[in-house]
Design an enzyme around this catalytic site. Sequence first.
Site, PDB file in Angstrom:
ATOM      1  N   LYS A 282      30.677  39.395  25.657  1.00  0.00           N
ATOM      2  CA  LYS A 282      30.516  37.946  25.720  1.00  0.00           C
ATOM      3  C   LYS A 282      29.559  37.544  24.606  1.00  0.00           C
ATOM      4  O   LYS A 282      28.381  37.901  24.635  1.00  0.00           O
ATOM      5  CB  LYS A 282      29.945  37.534  27.077  1.00  0.00           C
ATOM      6  CG  LYS A 282      30.873  37.790  28.252  1.00  0.00           C
ATOM      7  CD  LYS A 282      30.208  37.407  29.566  1.00  0.00           C
ATOM      8  CE  LYS A 282      31.104  37.731  30.760  1.00  0.00           C
ATOM      9  NZ  LYS A 282      32.294  36.875  30.830  1.00  0.00           N
ATOM     10  N   ARG A 358      38.883  41.771  38.216  1.00  0.00           N
ATOM     11  CA  ARG A 358      40.155  42.075  38.883  1.00  0.00           C
ATOM     12  C   ARG A 358      40.399  43.578  38.968  1.00  0.00           C
ATOM     13  O   ARG A 358      41.082  44.045  39.875  1.00  0.00           O
ATOM     14  CB  ARG A 358      41.298  41.349  38.156  1.00  0.00           C
ATOM     15  CG  ARG A 358      41.521  41.795  36.735  1.00  0.00           C
ATOM     16  CD  ARG A 358      42.330  40.783  35.928  1.00  0.00           C
ATOM     17  NE  ARG A 358      41.576  39.572  35.648  1.00  0.00           N
ATOM     18  CZ  ARG A 358      42.060  38.513  34.996  1.00  0.00           C
ATOM     19  NH1 ARG A 358      43.317  38.522  34.568  1.00  0.00           N
ATOM     20  NH2 ARG A 358      41.309  37.454  34.787  1.00  0.00           N
TER      21      ARG A 358
END
Length: 501
Positions: A282, A358
């Site tokens: 990020k 996920r």
Amino acid sequence: MEFRASVSSPIEWTGAGLAIGLFESELETLAGDLAALNDRLGGALREAIDEAEFKGKPGNTATLRVGSSTPVRKLILIGLGNSEDLPLDRLRQGAAAAAKAARAQKCDRLAIAFPLANQEAAAAAQAITEGVHLSLYRDRRFKSDSEENGKTPKPETIELLPFRNGTTDSAAIAQGIDRGEKIAAGTILARELVAAPANVVTPITMAETAQAIAANPGWELTILEKEDCEKLGMGSFLGVAQASDLPPKFIHLVYKPQGTPRKKLAIVGKGLTFDSGGLNIKAGVGSSIEMMKTDMGGAGATFGAAQAIALLQPDVEVHFISAVTENMISGRAMHPGDILTASNGKTIEVGNTDAEGRLTLADALVYADKLGVEAIVDLATLTGACVVALGDEIAGLWATDETLANGLKAAAAKAGEKLWQMPLEEPYFDKMKSVVADMKNIGGRAGGSITAALFLKQFVKDTPWAHLDVAGPVWSDKDSGLNPAGATGYGVRTLVEWILA
């Protein structure tokens, strides 16, 4: 802070602050108990309404100093809107407004006198109790100034008076207060877990939190270490965990009531105690890497709900599960393009290491699906796409079963937490097809929250399943309603209401 039921009416009560909940229709001509209270206070109620141009609409508040020689020194007016439509959350928000006004006025003692309208006394008392506790809570754990460190805010005593136009059933009111305090305690635990930085809340400390909850009667705890997860084939979860110097912890808490449980449920929370993004780090404006301590918001809500259930002890068996780890960068980190094998045998090409939540949930859902429960709900700060679609205050809901979806929506409405059902658009899964594996972990920008939900769906067979994307509402940048700036504890109240239904 002490919260208790009182048998005194507003006309009889004396103390620092009295909060009166008023409907729009009651303001023009004061009647009944309101007229009597106005007379007792020397016309102060009428004066407060007129001077503040108080309209009684939801969100309206007005405060008047009555005087030190009067039975009530501060009068706080709370607008409740239409008397024919009084949802529980309006009582909850009204109580929050009353508590914050009392704190601002330095009232050490506050009485709340609200009408009941169409609500049951226990449910109304619960909502009011939640509103007071959650609005007054402030997280001072990391403040150095001792004056900022007090965790007991004023007012020190809250008294819930009998409902003005409803039941005086003190047993029902006491029951509601008790339930509200227990649910608020779970919500506050979730807030503290989510708000704490990643050097305080780690996979290790999350396991310790689970151990503390499991010390209550009726609980069992299993913590799977890395080697245990390897034996179960949890390659998806461990692929994320492999870069961190901290060991992963797969946590399974179970509450079992005495006797035969009325139903069996499972809740799965995403537990990334810090998300750097991995090798797809990020970076840049808007990446919000400094806020990635909140990426365990799903696990925080799961543990908060567990804490509330430990206190409430319902007749429901509930499994609380979280695959807890960090997503870090090191020479051991998973690479874009790696292929992971989940515990159900399905293979996943890693299209982006920052779509890691996920991957951890995949193995957690496979695990939950084998427990023989009647429904599974997962919560995850999963996608920025959901925030783009629904904003900061609304969670997305996806479900394979409409009865389950409707139950969650009803629970959320009762809890005062916003949900919006989104489509499980099966053709969108084509975006996640891989040439070399069964699927990729990303599906492009368009419909990103939907493709994320469809990915998770691949890891639940036949059990009714719902997914809540809570990326928006787990954090508030400013004080709003029940929530001070910071972690909100979103999801705890909805989960508990769903379990108890």
